[in-house]
Design an enzyme around this catalytic site. Structure first.
Site: not given
Ligand code: NAD
Ligand code: ZN
Length: 237
Positions: A54, A93, A110, A118, A121, A177
């Protein structure tokens, strides 16, 4: 005439700002194991590794610049408000690119990279620096309990009631996206359909839940989102 727009954004809107998406083949989770990096169990098992991950993402987000898709949604918020309407901007995001480009009300379901919490607390604080297992809590002073204020797998997303209310009041749903793989966000299109409002997906590639949308436009967010905003605002002139 469209007055209340509900926009759901995902990693794809920040892709052209240089922040990697998750599910794409070169995305963050193709290189790293989400179960080790984005779960409470992973954090308990190896907090040093999770902090490092992170810390990198926080630095990347701080160094990134918003793109025309963020700008278009900021404009949509302002101009709909001037006309008595509303943009409800719900993002999956954890970056702050919407805010930096001028969006004033952003619901981060998210959590946010630039906030820390923390676990001892419960204090939450704006946080731009690296976090480590030594970082003391600014409130209770304890070390070892500070974590990024992001939602991990197995944790409850934030602001769900506010989001449901906004969906019920919307007259257009647009997803930008997002791959439609992670719930509850992936289910919002179905809720929107149940309310009988138009649903539109703006994505680079068809999402997992693409069949749920009435319309899909494939392309880069930096092009499709400004065009969409022009249309929505043009409609009301
Ligand atoms: P994602 O990476 O799953 O999907 C990204 C999407 O954006 C895709 O559909 C892709 O086609 C599109 N994309 C890529 N470039 C683009 C562009 N330039 N313009 C327009 N579209 C574009 O991301 P997400 O849908 O935001 O993921 C959702 C949540 O999933 C995240 O917030 C994260 O917390 C969580 N997450 C899940 C997993 C898992 O393995 N289960 C892993 C990581 C994150
Ligand atoms: Zn604290």
């Amino acid at each position: 005439m469209t007055r209340n727009v509900f926009a759901l954004t995902g990693a794809g809107i920040s892709a052209e700002s240089g922040l990697g998406t998750f599910r794409d083949t070169d995305g963050a989770w193709a290189r790293f194991d989400p179960m080790r990096l984005a779960t409470p169990e992973g954090f308990a098992a190896d907090p040093v590794l999770v902090h490092e991950f992170y810390n990198h993402r926080r630095r990347d987000a701080l160094a990134a610049a918003p793109n025309p898709a963020h700008a278009a949604l900021a404009r949509l918020e302002t101009e709909l408000a001037e006309r008595g309407g509303r943009l409800f901007l719900c993002t999956q995001n954890i970056d702050d690119l919407h805010e930096r480009e001028g969006s004033r009300h952003v619901v981060h379901m998210h959590g946010e990279l630039l906030r820390a919490r923390c676990t001892a607390c419960g204090t939450e604080a704006v946080w731009h620096d690296d976090l480590t297992v030594e970082t003391p809590c600014p409130h209770c002073g304890r070390s070892g309990g500070m974590r990024p204020d992001v939602v991990w797998f197995g944790e409850m997303p934030k602001h769900l009631d506010t989001i449901d209310e906004a969906l019920a009041e919307a007259d257009l749903f647009v997803a930008v996206g997002t791959s439609g793989a992670v719930y509850p966000a992936a289910g919002y299109v179905a809720q929107a359909r149940a309310f009988g409002i138009p649903t539109l997906a703006l994505n680079l590639e068809a999402a997992d839940n693409a069949g749920m949308f009435e319309a899909t436009r494939l392309g880069r967010a930096s092009e499709t989102v400004p065009a969409f905003v022009e249309e929505v605002l043009g409609e009301r002139r």
